[in-house]
Design a protein around this motif. Structure first.
Motif, PDB file in Angstrom:
ATOM      1  N   SER A   1      -2.823  -5.232  -8.972  1.00  0.00           N
ATOM      2  CA  SER A   1      -2.332  -4.067  -8.467  1.00  0.00           C
ATOM      3  C   SER A   1      -1.120  -3.570  -9.038  1.00  0.00           C
ATOM      4  CB  SER A   1      -2.052  -4.354  -6.919  1.00  0.00           C
ATOM      5  OG  SER A   1      -3.071  -4.773  -6.277  1.00  0.00           O
ATOM      6  N   GLY A   2      -0.768  -3.806 -10.282  1.00  0.00           N
ATOM      7  CA  GLY A   2       0.413  -3.229 -11.087  1.00  0.00           C
ATOM      8  C   GLY A   2      -0.180  -1.960 -11.634  1.00  0.00           C
ATOM      9  N   ASP A   3       0.908  -1.559 -12.398  1.00  0.00           N
ATOM     10  CA  ASP A   3       0.534  -0.076 -13.316  1.00  0.00           C
ATOM     11  C   ASP A   3      -0.034  -0.571 -14.706  1.00  0.00           C
ATOM     12  OD1 ASP A   3       2.855  -1.190 -14.024  1.00  0.00           O
ATOM     13  OD2 ASP A   3       3.982   0.808 -14.031  1.00  0.00           O
TER      14      ASP A   3
ATOM     15  N   ARG B   1       0.915  -8.062  -8.592  1.00  0.00           N
ATOM     16  CA  ARG B   1       1.310  -9.489  -7.781  1.00  0.00           C
ATOM     17  C   ARG B   1       0.599 -10.468  -8.464  1.00  0.00           C
ATOM     18  NH1 ARG B   1      -1.532  -7.363  -4.032  1.00  0.00           N
ATOM     19  NH2 ARG B   1      -3.677  -7.978  -4.717  1.00  0.00           N
ATOM     20  N   LEU B   2       1.416 -11.493  -8.265  1.00  0.00           N
ATOM     21  CA  LEU B   2       1.038 -12.760  -8.912  1.00  0.00           C
ATOM     22  C   LEU B   2      -0.309 -13.443  -8.079  1.00  0.00           C
ATOM     23  CD1 LEU B   2       1.436 -14.989 -11.185  1.00  0.00           C
ATOM     24  CD2 LEU B   2       3.232 -15.988  -9.626  1.00  0.00           C
TER      25      LEU B   2
ATOM     26  N   PHE C   1       4.079  -5.414  -4.797  1.00  0.00           N
ATOM     27  CA  PHE C   1       2.810  -4.703  -5.310  1.00  0.00           C
ATOM     28  C   PHE C   1       1.807  -4.901  -4.203  1.00  0.00           C
ATOM     29  CE2 PHE C   1       4.983  -5.535  -9.350  1.00  0.00           C
ATOM     30  CZ  PHE C   1       4.862  -4.306 -10.065  1.00  0.00           C
ATOM     31  N   GLY C   2       1.941  -5.033  -2.983  1.00  0.00           N
ATOM     32  CA  GLY C   2       1.247  -5.010  -1.850  1.00  0.00           C
ATOM     33  C   GLY C   2       0.677  -6.411  -1.466  1.00  0.00           C
ATOM     34  N   GLU C   3       0.134  -6.647  -0.346  1.00  0.00           N
ATOM     35  CA  GLU C   3       0.160  -8.067   0.210  1.00  0.00           C
ATOM     36  C   GLU C   3      -1.451  -8.393  -0.229  1.00  0.00           C
ATOM     37  OE1 GLU C   3       0.794  -8.244   4.356  1.00  0.00           O
ATOM     38  OE2 GLU C   3       2.753  -7.453   4.293  1.00  0.00           O
TER      39      GLU C   3
ATOM     40  N   SER D   1       6.004 -11.212  -7.041  1.00  0.00           N
ATOM     41  CA  SER D   1       5.662 -10.222  -8.184  1.00  0.00           C
ATOM     42  C   SER D   1       6.309 -10.578  -9.265  1.00  0.00           C
ATOM     43  CB  SER D   1       5.780  -8.820  -7.668  1.00  0.00           C
ATOM     44  OG  SER D   1       5.339  -8.726  -6.385  1.00  0.00           O
ATOM     45  N   VAL D   2       5.483 -10.051 -10.586  1.00  0.00           N
ATOM     46  CA  VAL D   2       6.037 -10.099 -11.873  1.00  0.00           C
ATOM     47  C   VAL D   2       6.133  -8.898 -12.617  1.00  0.00           C
ATOM     48  CG1 VAL D   2       5.953 -11.512 -13.961  1.00  0.00           C
ATOM     49  CG2 VAL D   2       5.667 -12.609 -11.966  1.00  0.00           C
TER      50      VAL D   2
END
Length: 513
Positions: free
Chosen positions: A113-115, A121-122, A164-166, A205-206
């Protein structure tokens, strides 16, 4: 001694079963492969118990010989060699039957869910199941291992509260205790957490520097050191001969380390051991990622580790920068606070306020202060508003101000123009990349005078204008005399120009560059 490994599974505890036999790595044909066979492999590798025994080249086909086949383990053997099987030799079966194993200690990360594949999200695969990680005990050292394992460079930040969202799957409360130097999460100490307050609102998140991103090595902290850039799986050093403050600003921004403090020369943080990157970045200073900068090749590359580039970033709150202007001394005012860049808004922005910004940036005095909304809607949090400065403060935080008011409108963004703002242009030459050199300094365009002007100096102008390399140098009057003041300039070999004075009448000098 027979060696065993699991290949192409993301960690040493998952993958295609491979055996080192007679000097080369080969695979196991798994037409009858089952969980008892995989259990012996996991035990032999110290990877816990088997959770899956994939067949049919689940982890891809191997390229070596088929070492053995028809393996039949009871599940209690200490090593695969102890199991009943066909005689170990090279068979001519196809690799489409290659056996695999997934062990309980397999912990493989992914970012969702990242760009980009290097932020998000990890989520960690435990056996065959994916789960999120609680961020209460997650830190930058742990994230650095994830970035290294995914070949995504170094960790830049660990945003909190499901940035980055649940997630929707399993939530793990495991606590990783990494030093930051491990090659994978398997090498970190692991504790079972009991945080009752964890939910998917705490999903970790990372954000990694990414492929082609920078890192700073052998410095005082993660925000200072020798500049290296990741290309493929190798870190390359940069040459400092053409590495300037605009390039350094982008490195600091990319790593979320505030603004550039200094760029020491001559391998200040020691010589690198990898290859030297044979191209130079031509950043304008307002890019957010190093890969957004134009890159040009050097026709005659003569740089060694003696010239490894170095950067020291501020890595502190209340760093300032000016964005979307023509130089680092002109543009919208932004402030680095609590790990990110935000805006400054003010209904009554004055020249006294702007003067403190210019002073803090080392850009001389302010020559103009203005409302920045004329340049379109801006984004990002608002960290500061309603500034009241006397004008003689050395830093903006010494003024009277209000902080962390993020509900203001975009109409109050502010900008400044500082006296040391300087732009270049080429005039009367028929194109933007040929002509008489003129410099905009302290509100006025003027021609350039330099008795020692040469092709290397012209190269600096071409670089700043994005015009490639200088091919020739015009004669002093071939583009016509300038009409403004003459700026007396010396151009340094590192690619910067220094203005000594600029109040001469243009008739006093017969040679404009």
């Amino acid at each position: 001694m027979v060696k065993l490994r699991l290949a192409n599974g993301g960690s040493r505890c998952a993958g295609r079963v491979e055996i080192h036999y007679r000097g080369q790595w080969g695979t196991v044909s798994g037409s009858y492969w089952d969980l008892q066979d995989a259990a012996v492999v996991c035990r032999e590798l110290g990877c816990g118990t088997a959770v899956s025994a994939p067949r049919w080249a689940h982890f891809g086909e191997g390229s070596g010989p088929i070492v053995t086949l028809s393996v039949k383990c009871s599940g209690t053997e200490a090593a695969l060699r102890d199991c009943e099987s066909a005689q170990w030799d090279h068979y001519s079966y196809p690799h489409s039957y290659d056996a695999g194993a997934i062990c309980s200690d397999h912990r493989y990360p992914r970012l969702t869910s990242g760009d980009s594949p290097c932020s998000g999200r990890l989520e960690i695969q435990y056996g065959e199941n994916w789960g999120t990680v609680c961020d209460l005990d997650w830190d930058l050292k742990d994230a650095n291992v994830v970035c290294r394992q995914l070949q995504c460079g170094v960790a830049v930040s660990v945003p909190r509260y499901a940035h980055f969202g649940e997630g929707t799957g399993l939530l793990r409360t495991d606590i990783f205790e990494c030093t930051g130097n491990e090659s994978s999460l398997l090498d970190c100490r692991l504790f079972q957490g009991t945080q009752q307050e964890c939910s998917h609102r705490n999903d970790a998140s990372v954000i990694c520097s990414g492929k082609y991103g920078p890192r700073l090595v052998d410095g005082m902290n993660r925000c200072s050191g020798r500049v290296e850039v990741l290309h493929g799986d190798q870190w390359w050093t940069l040459c400092d001969l053409y590495f300037d403050v605009e390039d350094a600003n982008v490195v600091c921004e990319h790593l979320q380390c505030g603004a550039v403090n200094s760029i020491p020369r001559g391998a200040h943080f020691g010589k690198g051991t990898g290859p030297v990157w044979k191209e130079n970045y031509r950043c304008r200073g307002n890019e957010t990622r190093l890969w957004d900068c134009p890159v040009s090749s050097w026709e005659q590359f003569s740089c060694s580790h003696e010239n490894d580039a170095s950067v020291i970033c501020t890595d502190e709150n209340w760093s300032l920068r000016l964005t979307n202007g023509a130089s680092h001394c002109d543009g919208r005012v932004e402030i680095y606070y609590t790990g990110s860049w935000g805006r400054l808004q003010d209904r009554h922005w004055t020249l006294n306020d702007a003067n403190v910004v210019c002073t803090q940036l080392g850009c001389g005095e302010a020559t103009a202060s203005y409302n920045y909304s004329k340049d379109g809607k801006s984004e990002g949090p608002v960290w500061v508003n309603d500034v009241q400065c006397e004008g003689n403060e050395l830093q903006l935080q010494n003024c009277s101000l209000f902080t962390l008011n993020s509900s203001l409108t975009d109409s109050m963004d502010v900008g400044v123009l500082c006296a040391e703002h300087a732009q270049l242009r080429l005039s009367d030459g028929g194109s933007p990349c040929t002509g008489r050199v003129e410099i905009y300094y302290n509100g006025t365009w003027g021609s350039v005078c330099d008795d020692s002007w040469d092709l290397a100096d012209a190269d600096v102008v071409c670089k700043q204008l994005g015009c490639g390399k200088a091919l020739d140098m015009a004669l002093p009057t071939s583009c016509g005399p300038g009409s403004g003041p003459v700026c007396v300039v010396h151009v340094a070999s590192q690619g910067r120009y220094y203005i000594e004075r600029h109040a001469m009448d243009s008739t006093e000098s017969g040679h404009s560059a």
